[in-house]
Design an enzyme around this catalytic site. Structure first.
Site, mmCIF file in Angstrom:
data_model
loop_
_atom_site.group_PDB
_atom_site.id
_atom_site.type_symbol
_atom_site.label_atom_id
_atom_site.label_comp_id
_atom_site.label_asym_id
_atom_site.label_seq_id
_atom_site.Cartn_x
_atom_site.Cartn_y
_atom_site.Cartn_z
ATOM 1 N N CYS A 77 59.030 -14.733 41.575
ATOM 2 C CA CYS A 77 59.353 -14.921 40.595
ATOM 3 C C CYS A 77 59.774 -15.479 39.556
ATOM 4 C CB CYS A 77 60.088 -13.216 40.322
ATOM 5 S SG CYS A 77 60.111 -13.005 38.998
ATOM 6 N N CYS A 86 65.741 -8.221 41.950
ATOM 7 C CA CYS A 86 65.982 -8.152 43.433
ATOM 8 C C CYS A 86 66.712 -9.560 43.281
ATOM 9 C CB CYS A 86 63.943 -9.648 43.302
ATOM 10 S SG CYS A 86 62.796 -8.163 42.098
ATOM 11 N N CYS A 176 55.634 -9.747 37.515
ATOM 12 C CA CYS A 176 56.978 -8.843 38.002
ATOM 13 C C CYS A 176 56.431 -8.847 39.517
ATOM 14 C CB CYS A 176 57.399 -7.456 37.586
ATOM 15 S SG CYS A 176 58.178 -6.123 38.818
ATOM 16 N N GLN A 300 58.433 9.474 45.386
ATOM 17 C CA GLN A 300 59.413 7.601 45.646
ATOM 18 C C GLN A 300 58.680 6.509 45.360
ATOM 19 O OE1 GLN A 300 61.453 8.070 48.280
ATOM 20 N NE2 GLN A 300 62.154 10.162 48.339
ATOM 21 N N TYR A 329 67.508 19.654 48.549
ATOM 22 C CA TYR A 329 67.034 18.808 47.773
ATOM 23 C C TYR A 329 65.313 17.873 47.192
ATOM 24 C CZ TYR A 329 72.185 18.596 47.376
ATOM 25 O OH TYR A 329 73.285 18.221 48.166
ATOM 26 N N CYS A 430 70.451 7.673 50.620
ATOM 27 C CA CYS A 430 69.906 6.737 50.079
ATOM 28 C C CYS A 430 71.235 5.444 49.246
ATOM 29 C CB CYS A 430 69.240 6.721 48.170
ATOM 30 S SG CYS A 430 70.168 8.369 47.402
HETATM 31 C C1 SAM Z 1 67.071 11.760 46.377
HETATM 32 S S1 SAM Z 1 65.736 13.495 45.301
HETATM 33 C C2 SAM Z 1 64.826 13.412 46.452
HETATM 34 C C3 SAM Z 1 63.953 14.398 46.572
HETATM 35 C C4 SAM Z 1 62.772 14.394 47.273
HETATM 36 N N1 SAM Z 1 63.847 15.300 48.978
HETATM 37 C C5 SAM Z 1 61.637 13.181 47.372
HETATM 38 O O1 SAM Z 1 61.760 12.670 48.435
HETATM 39 O O2 SAM Z 1 60.918 13.150 46.848
HETATM 40 C C6 SAM Z 1 67.500 14.368 44.895
HETATM 41 C C7 SAM Z 1 66.741 15.280 44.533
HETATM 42 O O3 SAM Z 1 68.040 16.945 44.690
HETATM 43 C C8 SAM Z 1 68.080 17.436 43.626
HETATM 44 N N2 SAM Z 1 68.856 17.565 43.069
HETATM 45 C C9 SAM Z 1 70.458 16.736 42.491
HETATM 46 N N3 SAM Z 1 71.833 17.543 42.547
HETATM 47 C C10 SAM Z 1 71.063 18.800 43.270
HETATM 48 C C11 SAM Z 1 72.167 20.109 43.155
HETATM 49 N N4 SAM Z 1 73.749 20.007 42.891
HETATM 50 N N5 SAM Z 1 71.629 21.627 43.964
HETATM 51 C C12 SAM Z 1 69.754 21.101 44.202
HETATM 52 N N6 SAM Z 1 69.305 20.092 43.538
HETATM 53 C C13 SAM Z 1 69.794 18.566 43.438
HETATM 54 C C14 SAM Z 1 67.466 16.177 41.691
HETATM 55 O O4 SAM Z 1 67.548 16.546 41.034
HETATM 56 C C15 SAM Z 1 66.634 15.174 42.874
HETATM 57 O O5 SAM Z 1 65.403 15.438 43.293
#
Ligand code: SAM
Length: 473
Positions: A77, A86, A176, A300, A329, A430
């Protein structure tokens, strides 16, 4: 500086850079004390200046490489010195993966040797360049002047990424190397058209100006590209000609939309104002499931690696006949839908806080013939309580997939998991620091970590995604 003196701010020191940390720095040691260095390549011996020496924490910035690293790679880059994106681009990719594995081993060590023995090598990217399917470029009214540019260079307009450590200065990105290949060409067209039309960029300090962000997304499956212009107001008389010219200059764009965000926060969000071309969505596929993605859907960002992660999660969740799976989530339903296809939609429930993501998840379920998957909108601290599941007529899960945000699990979510006691948990993390805390709580409550597989979703950056399989003992 003498070997015994306490290092202080401004001192120059010599260090061997031996490890990396999660903040994109390299780590060296000085008389047994750790020094976190900005700007050095792992494996190099460097001269660095101490920039912070407080409460035992030493930070430094690299001034010169005295002995180069054997693992030095070629930075592709042109902005490597100025862009904050990065941090490890100058380290050969194999060395990045090995360093991420050692970093994880250090962070996971408090879980004990039995758990640590389950750590497998990081699953690297087959193509570690041009992997991002989404980029959020910023318009700025204070352009970052790069080394070598004349002092009288034009400074009042930029489109690109924030310069490292300067939240109000924007680097005019010409290339980029982690973004999908068409991104730089579209950015160049948008920049020159906006300039030619004299449309002002938003000023993060005075909050004046019209153009705020250009968000670009590409589908790996269909090749479609979505462009989203985020502006402070609709201003159709100014935006429409710009949009028309952008579509003509960048035919790779298959759909162009505009969102309006009059707020002061530096985020690419807002209300949909216009769809200039196409449907406002692109279609992506992961593990055989089709997803409609709009400008603001969470998805993702590394499609090929996400696909490998989904397969791994599906394999490790492995619901047996009659077993129910909860995807906690769940975002737009990536894991829930992959599991629903193999286990049957009626056996899967997804939980998600953001209403718009739940709407996306339901629409994605329907477009894949999996409309019987149930999605619960709301805060998992409330929705996962056993009494709430009973009230909603939902089954107790035999398997839970858990993919929390960086902060990890709320205490109440952990308490609900303990009470529900699923036989298996697949925890997708993550942030290894919060994962360690959550896993300790789960181990304490009777689960055992049986597999750990890190996946590199973000080459050249310090981020590490990691999948853990836990089984009830
Ligand atoms: C790391 S992302 C995971 C998304 C999904 N598993 C994917 O791979 O596309 C975390 C998710 O948790 C949701 N989230 C955050 N706080 C939360 C809560 N207190 N209760 C339910 N969901 C929540 C966020 O909106 C987000 O969509």
């Amino acid at each position: 500086m003498s070997a015994t003196a306490r290092p202080k701010r401004g001192d120059t020191v010599e260090l061997l850079l031996e490890e990396i940390d999660e903040r994109g720095r390299t780590l060296g040691a000085l008389d047994g004390r750790r020094v976190a260095v900005r700007g050095g390549v792992l494996g190099a011996r460097v001269r660095a200046r101490i920039t912070r020496a407080r409460r035992g924490a030493l930070e430094a910035s690299c001034e010169a490489e005295l002995v180069p690293s054997a693992a030095r790679g070629r930075a592709r880059c042109p902005h490597v010195a100025s862009c904050g994106g990065c941090s490890f681009q100058e380290l050969a990719y194999e060395a990045q993966l090995a360093a991420k594995e050692r970093l994880l081993a250090r962070v996971l060590a408090p879980l004990g040797p039995e758990t640590l023995a389950r750590l497998e090598p990081v699953m690297g990217c087959e193509s570690p360049w041009n992997y991002r399917n989404k980029m959020d470029f910023t318009f700025g009214s204070a352009r970052w002047i790069e080394p070598g540019e004349p002092l009288d260079a034009e400074r009042g307009f930029a489109l690109g990424l924030h310069a490292r450590g300067h939240f109000h200065k924007v680097l005019d990105v010409r290339a980029c190397e982690i973004a999908f290949p068409e991104a730089a060409v579209i950015v160049a067209s948008a920049r020159s058209i906006a300039r030619a039309h004299g449309v002002p960029a938003w000023d993060v300090r005075t909050h004046a100006g019209l153009l705020r962000h250009l968000v670009l997304r590409k589908s790996w499956a269909s090749g479609e590209i979505l462009a989203d212009l985020v502006t402070t107001e609709a201003a159709p008389e100014r935006i429409e000609p710009l949009a028309r010219e952008l579509l003509a200059a960048a035919p790779a764009i298959t759909t162009l939309v505009q969102h309006v965000n009059p707020g002061v926060a530096l985020v690419a969000s807002g209300a949909l104002a216009r769809v200039f071309a196409g449907s406002g969505r692109i279609e992506e596929r992961l593990d055989g499931i089709s997803f409609a993605i709009s400008a603001h859907s969470f998805f993702q960002t590394n499609t090929p690696q996400a696909e490998r992660m989904v397969r791994l999660v599906r394999e490790w969740a492995d619901p047996g006949p009659g077993e129910s799976v909860h995807d906690l989530y769940c975002g737009c339903g990536v894991f829930a839908l992959a599991l629903a296809r193999s286990a049957g939609p009626e056996r899967v429930v997804g939980f998600e806080l953001v209403e718009a993501a739940v709407e996306d998840a339901r629409a994605n379920a329907a477009r894949n013939g999996l409309a019987d998957v149930r999605f619960v909108a709301g805060d998992l601290a409330e929705t996962l309580a056993p009494s709430e599941l009973e009230r909603l007529g939902l089954p107790r899960p035999a398997v839970c997939v858990v993919d929390p945000p960086r902060a990890g699990l709320h205490d109440k979510v952990l308490a609900s998991l303990r009470a529900l006691a699923p036989a298996r948990i697949v925890y997708v993390s993550c942030n290894p620091r919060s994962a360690v805390r959550d896993l300790a709580g789960l181990i304490d409550a009777g689960w055992r970590v049986t597999r750990i597989r890190p996946i590199d979703l973000f080459p050249h950056t310090p981020h590490v995604e990691c999948v853990f399989r836990l089984e009830r003992t």
